[in-house]
Design a protein around this motif. Structure first.
Motif, PDB file in Angstrom:
ATOM      1  N   GLY A 197       0.796  -1.221   0.000  1.00  0.00           N
ATOM      2  CA  GLY A 197       0.000   0.000   0.000  1.00  0.00           C
ATOM      3  C   GLY A 197       0.822   1.261   0.000  1.00  0.00           C
ATOM      4  N   SER A 224      -6.262  -0.240  -2.487  1.00  0.00           N
ATOM      5  CA  SER A 224      -7.249  -1.297  -2.715  1.00  0.00           C
ATOM      6  C   SER A 224      -6.574  -2.656  -2.777  1.00  0.00           C
ATOM      7  CB  SER A 224      -7.988  -1.056  -4.031  1.00  0.00           C
ATOM      8  OG  SER A 224      -8.572   0.196  -4.014  1.00  0.00           O
ATOM      9  N   TRP A 273      -5.615  -3.728   0.664  1.00  0.00           N
ATOM     10  CA  TRP A 273      -6.785  -4.130   1.454  1.00  0.00           C
ATOM     11  C   TRP A 273      -7.258  -5.516   1.044  1.00  0.00           C
ATOM     12  CZ3 TRP A 273      -8.687  -3.156   5.881  1.00  0.00           C
ATOM     13  CH2 TRP A 273      -9.991  -3.533   6.192  1.00  0.00           C
ATOM     14  N   LYS A 274      -7.286  -5.750  -0.255  1.00  0.00           N
ATOM     15  CA  LYS A 274      -7.702  -7.066  -0.750  1.00  0.00           C
ATOM     16  C   LYS A 274      -6.756  -8.149  -0.245  1.00  0.00           C
ATOM     17  CE  LYS A 274      -8.907  -9.167  -5.190  1.00  0.00           C
ATOM     18  NZ  LYS A 274      -9.008  -8.879  -6.625  1.00  0.00           N
ATOM     19  N   ALA A 331     -16.762  -2.377   4.214  1.00  0.00           N
ATOM     20  CA  ALA A 331     -15.492  -2.774   4.814  1.00  0.00           C
ATOM     21  C   ALA A 331     -15.623  -2.901   6.328  1.00  0.00           C
ATOM     22  CB  ALA A 331     -14.408  -1.768   4.461  1.00  0.00           C
ATOM     23  N   ALA A 356      -6.482  -4.307  11.176  1.00  0.00           N
ATOM     24  CA  ALA A 356      -7.699  -4.260  10.358  1.00  0.00           C
ATOM     25  C   ALA A 356      -8.478  -2.985  10.629  1.00  0.00           C
ATOM     26  CB  ALA A 356      -8.565  -5.478  10.653  1.00  0.00           C
ATOM     27  N   GLY A 402      -6.828  -0.128   9.239  1.00  0.00           N
ATOM     28  CA  GLY A 402      -7.002  -0.116   7.790  1.00  0.00           C
ATOM     29  C   GLY A 402      -8.294   0.565   7.382  1.00  0.00           C
ATOM     30  N   VAL A 403      -9.368   0.266   8.115  1.00  0.00           N
ATOM     31  CA  VAL A 403     -10.658   0.876   7.776  1.00  0.00           C
ATOM     32  C   VAL A 403     -10.615   2.382   7.997  1.00  0.00           C
ATOM     33  CG1 VAL A 403     -13.064   0.998   8.394  1.00  0.00           C
ATOM     34  CG2 VAL A 403     -11.947  -1.178   8.224  1.00  0.00           C
ATOM     35  N   PHE A 406      -8.702   3.934   5.246  1.00  0.00           N
ATOM     36  CA  PHE A 406      -9.528   3.956   4.045  1.00  0.00           C
ATOM     37  C   PHE A 406     -10.440   5.164   4.043  1.00  0.00           C
ATOM     38  CE2 PHE A 406      -8.738  -0.048   2.264  1.00  0.00           C
ATOM     39  CZ  PHE A 406      -9.450  -0.080   1.082  1.00  0.00           C
TER      40      PHE A 406
END
Lengths: 477, 220
Positions: A138, A147, A150-151, B150, B191, B194-195, B198
């Protein structure tokens, strides 16, 4: 002792790099640390033994040397590559520093996962390596890179969670024979006691570990994270990602396979491995025909080769194991060389689509020829080593599963054909305009080193190396 | 292990699973987060109970970590995140309530059928808890598949990890449980981070994962 240092040196370097502001010094620390890790890994064959936390056996030594070698040459390659990325503004100073930190952490955790003698430690190191890899993918901070990261995180996270469940069940299977406590989680103790385990529990553990670590080995249908991660992350990471994280996952699967194979009542681990391997090979071979992005194209080729290796390991027996180990080793070397060339080429041409890169031999003779050699090598043509390993895998297939030689051969031909098709558009023909700096000859040295090794391993493998590969294959039974 | 210890352990394990069902049909984001927090709380109690029943004090540490981070810190953070970004609206699910519940029941039946026969010689509690744990893991995956955003996917992921911790604490004498739960926590923290990341970039209108379909490798 040395085994611990092999993993510790890159990890310590990652910590130190977090505090080094000077970019030139940072780049040299990276080179020094990864070269030191490789040097230490080369001393491991004389350090065989199993400790509480670390296991030094032929498989782990082989994989550790290979991983640290690719880590080392990629670190050499990265120095100039990152400089150019900064000049062109794709990375700023902070990102470049983060890149070096994450790269070393990734390398260190992969080496730890390989050398660990504990199911839990292997899992934890694998998880940490995944997080480092996700962060580094990333790093360019474009929408697509985020993206892709994240995937990768979601898919690999699920894989890792399933692997943990498998680890718990494997412990449960081992507990009656080995008693509660650490021995029931150590790879070396498990290998000795596996024939006495309860087969049903072992089967259940195998299913979860196969799916969990199979995701990391990019076996179809669990490979979806890989092409995106390759296409969007920084190129040196692709070089390491392609070989190493696949290899670490395959090494874990090999250990689990060994446990299953030695238990007389457990299901045969070969068939599921062969099925996933064959599926990856065929799917990737056909997918190669519809790629427009050079890095994505070679990522699919990695799925193909990883599948072929898993297929060979599934066949089992010394000959197929030998071929599989050789294949993994050669693919790692060749693919790293290809990604290094692709990285240079996309800097030179200012893009990584097939439409951007064309006629490379006309615009930069050395780079074009090196990339062409790499593509010939990965297509499985002589004089490069993949020819020998694919030949050996075909022989082993014909000996034990004659009918399967047809789909395997089809996959290899279709994949190889796609390679040559792209070789023509990438390297021959009229040159597309150059939009970036041309690489110096010295930048190509790591790729030449890799390809030279691939030739030696294919055409004239020294007797010592043959004995070493046989030893590794022997250990896998 | 006495009768009471066994029954109580069973009760807590079953409650974690029941909360997985609750997670499946919640429509509002805040309700999903609350259901998750409750599941983590029950998991913490289950871990502490196992620690007491097995005489394994290190499980209390696991329980404390689960309580502090998963049941309190992460849900609080998520709530403030949802409030700040005005995301408190219904989240759609790819499946309706009935199909997802039916699938959930099917997954529980599947894990019981898978786990009970293969663990015939193991400790009674272990085998039943393992079946419960596998159900929770599978339902977490179902939630990741059926939910579209997400944030809910991450909650599904975290619920899956709850199942893993439930499995780890119910296997008697399992070493490294604390270390593993910390490692899992790192994954969760990542995680959640990450959100946030985002969303803060705000490139994507919502956390809709359909945007990821843009990464398709086709000619652009």
């Amino acid at each position: 002792m040395i085994a611990g240092l092999v993993a510790l040196v890159p990890l310590l370097a990652a910590v130190v790099l977090g505090f080094v502001r000077d970019r030139a010094i940072g780049a040299w620390i990276v080179i020094a640390a990864s070269t030191a890790a490789f040097g230490l890994a080369c001393a491991l064959p004389w350090q065989m033994g199993a400790g509480t936390l670390l296991l030094v056996d032929p498989l782990s030594v082989h994989m550790a040397i290979l991983t640290s070698f690719v880590g080392m040459t990629t670190a050499w390659f990265s120095r100039r590559y990152i400089e150019i990325e900064m000049i062109t503004g794709r990375l700023d100073g902070l990102r470049a520093r983060q890149y070096h930190v994450l790269f070393q952490a990734f390398l260190g955790f992969m080496l730890l996962a390989l050398l660990s003698n504990n199911l839990g430690l292997t899992w934890g190191a694998m998880e940490a390596a995944t997080i480092a890899a996700v962060l580094v993918v990333g790093l360019p901070r474009t929408d697509l890179a985020i993206s892709a990261a994240w995937k990768m995180f979601v898919l690999c996270g699920v894989g890792i969670a399933l692997a943990l469940f498998g680890t718990i069940v494997l412990y449960l299977a081992a507990q009656p024979s080995l008693g509660p406590g650490l021995p029931a989680m150590s790879w070396s103790a498990l290998a000795v006691a596996a024939p006495g385990f309860k087969a049903p529990l072992l089967n259940l553990a195998f299913v979860f570990l196969l799916i969990g670590y199979g995701t990391k080995a990019a076996l179809a249908p669990l490979h979806a994270w890989m092409p995106d991660a390759h296409a969007e992350g920084p190129t040196p990471v692709s070089a390491v990602l392609s070989g190493s994280i696949l290899n670490v996952a395959l090494a874990v699967l090999l250990r689990v396979r060994g446990l299953m194979a030695s238990n007389p009542d457990a299901i045969s681990p070969g068939i599921p491995l062969m099925a996933l391997g064959l599926l990856s090979l065929l799917l990737a071979a056909f997918a190669l025909w519809r790629r427009y992005d050079v890095k994505r194209f070679f990522a699919f080729s990695s799925v193909e080769q990883s599948g072929l290796a898993a297929f060979a390991f599934g066949i089992g027996g010394p000959a197929a194991m030998f071929a599989g180990m050789l294949h993994v080793t050669l693919h790692t070397l060749i693919k790293a060389a290809i990604f290094q060339c692709v990285g240079r080429a996309s800097q030179l041409k200012g893009g990584q689509k097939f439409a951007d890169i064309g006629g490379l031999i006309a615009s930069h003779r050395a780079l074009g020829l090196t990339l062409a050699a790499g593509i010939v090598a990965v297509a499985g043509m002589p004089p490069f080593g993949l020819f020998s390993s694919e030949f050996l895998i075909m022989l082993a297939t014909i000996r034990s599963w004659p009918w399967l030689a047809l789909p395997v051969g089809l996959g290899l031909v279709v994949g190889g054909w796609a390679m040559f098709n792209r070789l023509i558009s990438l390297c021959l023909g009229a040159a597309t305009p150059n939009r970036g700096p041309a690489p110096a000859l010295i930048d190509l040295v790591p790729a030449w080193l890799h390809l030279a090794l691939a030739v030696v391993l294919g055409m004239a493998m020294p007797a010592g190396l043959v004995a070493w590969f046989s030893l590794v294959a022997e250990g896998l039974r | 292990m006495g009768h009471l210890a066994y029954d109580a352990a069973h009760l807590f394990g079953g409650a974690v699973l029941a909360l997985s069902f609750v997670l499946l049909y919640q429509r509002r984001l805040t309700a999903v987060i609350n259901a998750y927090a409750l599941q983590a709380l029950v998991l913490a109690i289950a871990a502490a109970w196992q620690g007491w029943a097995q005489g394994a004090p290190h499980l209390f540490l696991t329980a404390a970590i689960t309580l502090g981070v998963k049941a309190i810190a992460i849900p609080l953070g998520m709530h403030s995140f949802v409030r700040r970004l005005g995301m408190n609206r219904a989240v759609e699910s790819a499946l309706g309530v009935f199909p997802s519940m039916a699938l959930g029941v099917g997954l529980v039946a599947l894990s019981i059928m898978v786990v009970l026969p293969v663990t015939a010689q193991s400790h009674m509690l272990t085998r039943e808890d393992l079946a419960l744990a596998l159900s929770v893991v599978l339902m977490g995956m179902l939630m990741m598949i059926s939910r579209r955003t997400a944030l809910t996917q991450v909650i599904g992921f975290m619920s899956m990890e709850n199942g893993l911790i439930l499995a780890a604490v119910s296997v008697e004498g399992m070493p490294l449980v604390v270390e593993l739960s910390v490692a899992v926590l790192v994954l969760l923290a990542f995680a959640v981070f990450g959100v946030f990341f985002f969303r803060i970039r705000d490139q994507f209108d919502s956390l809709h994962l359909d945007h990821l379909d843009r990464v398709d490798g086709g000619p652009r």
